[in-house]
Design an enzyme around this catalytic site. Structure first.
Site, short mmCIF file in Angstrom:
data_model
loop_
_atom_site.label_atom_id
_atom_site.label_comp_id
_atom_site.label_asym_id
_atom_site.label_seq_id
_atom_site.Cartn_x
_atom_site.Cartn_y
_atom_site.Cartn_z
N GLY A 46 0.82 -1.20 0.00
CA GLY A 46 0.00 0.00 0.00
C GLY A 46 0.86 1.25 0.00
O GLY A 46 2.02 1.22 0.43
N GLN A 51 3.12 9.89 0.92
CA GLN A 51 4.40 9.19 1.01
C GLN A 51 5.32 9.48 -0.17
O GLN A 51 6.52 9.22 -0.11
CB GLN A 51 4.18 7.67 1.14
CG GLN A 51 3.56 7.27 2.47
CD GLN A 51 3.37 5.78 2.55
OE1 GLN A 51 2.37 5.26 2.08
NE2 GLN A 51 4.33 5.08 3.13
N CYS A 89 5.95 -0.24 7.35
CA CYS A 89 5.58 0.90 6.51
C CYS A 89 6.77 1.26 5.63
O CYS A 89 7.90 1.30 6.11
CB CYS A 89 5.19 2.07 7.40
SG CYS A 89 4.80 3.58 6.50
N LEU A 90 6.49 1.55 4.36
CA LEU A 90 7.57 1.93 3.45
C LEU A 90 8.26 3.22 3.89
O LEU A 90 9.41 3.46 3.54
CB LEU A 90 7.05 2.08 2.02
CG LEU A 90 6.57 0.79 1.33
CD1 LEU A 90 5.96 1.12 -0.03
CD2 LEU A 90 7.70 -0.22 1.18
N HIS A 132 -4.24 1.36 7.65
CA HIS A 132 -2.88 1.92 7.67
C HIS A 132 -2.74 3.07 6.66
O HIS A 132 -2.28 4.16 7.01
CB HIS A 132 -1.88 0.80 7.36
CG HIS A 132 -0.45 1.25 7.30
ND1 HIS A 132 0.49 0.82 8.20
CD2 HIS A 132 0.20 2.08 6.45
CE1 HIS A 132 1.66 1.38 7.91
NE2 HIS A 132 1.50 2.15 6.84
N GLU A 133 -3.18 2.84 5.44
CA GLU A 133 -3.02 3.86 4.39
C GLU A 133 -3.90 5.08 4.66
O GLU A 133 -3.49 6.21 4.43
CB GLU A 133 -3.32 3.28 3.01
CG GLU A 133 -2.39 2.17 2.56
CD GLU A 133 -0.91 2.45 2.77
OE1 GLU A 133 -0.48 3.61 2.65
OE2 GLU A 133 -0.17 1.51 3.10
N HIS A 136 -2.39 7.57 6.97
CA HIS A 136 -1.39 8.45 6.36
C HIS A 136 -2.01 9.76 5.89
O HIS A 136 -1.38 10.81 5.93
CB HIS A 136 -0.75 7.77 5.14
CG HIS A 136 0.41 6.87 5.48
ND1 HIS A 136 1.55 7.34 6.09
CD2 HIS A 136 0.62 5.56 5.25
CE1 HIS A 136 2.41 6.33 6.23
NE2 HIS A 136 1.87 5.24 5.74
ZN ZN Z 1 2.72 3.39 5.72
#
Ligand code: ZN
Length: 169
Positions: A46, A51, A89-90, A132-133, A136
């Site tokens: 995701g 991000q 998380c990226l 999660h997304e 953000h």
């Molecule tokens: Zn994340």
């Protein structure tokens, strides 16, 4: 299409609130394509627009069942039952931690054509990715609400994993 740079947790932009998409323009579509390419390249499941440094309410998710694009997403329902699972998380590379997530969520969003879609996730992994997304978009990182599992909770996590593995076999 182009790869975009993934911002990491020191970057203050990740703490800002993303703005609603008022109109889906060719630039929005280009952003979506770039986000998907960037997510696949980073082997993530995701990615939120913030991000890659764009403060717009756009999310892409692919848990291995094809890309899902969510524009102006909103969780309209979620199960009371929550579970504790490991998450990463990226934007927080090299780290993982435990977080409570609802087992099921229903999300309302526009798709890339601007059509309203209602997605009901009954799958824990998908529900986790959606929650999660979406966080953000409000400047929240999963590391803001980490949980240290008790011995009992750790046993439950391992037990659930075994069930899921057996289901796959
Ligand atoms: Zn994340």
């Amino acid at each position: 299409m182009a790869l975009r740079t993934i911002r990491t947790k020191e970057d203050e932009i990740l703490r800002k609130k993303s703005k609603e998409v008022k109109k889906i323009t060719p630039r929005t579509l280009e952003l979506i394509d770039d986000m998907l390419e960037t997510m696949y390249d980073a082997e993530g499941v995701g990615l939120a627009a913030v991000q890659v440094g764009v403060l717009r309410r756009v999310v892409v998710i692919d848990i291995g069942e094809g890309p899902v694009v969510l524009i102006n997403p909103e969780i309209i329902d979620k199960s009371e039952k929550e579970y504790l699972e490991i998450e990463g998380c990226l934007s927080v590379p090299g780290e993982q931690g435990f977080v409570f997530r609802p087992e099921e969520v229903t999300v309302k969003a526009l798709d890339r054509d601007g059509k309203e879609q209602i997605i009901e996730s009954k799958e824990r992994f998908f529900s986790k990715a959606i929650c999660h997304e979406l966080e953000h978009l409000d400047g929240i990182l999963y590391t803001d609400h980490l949980v240290e599992p008790s011995e009992e909770q750790m046993k439950e996590i391992i037990r659930q994993r075994k069930i899921e593995q057996e289901d796959e076999e």
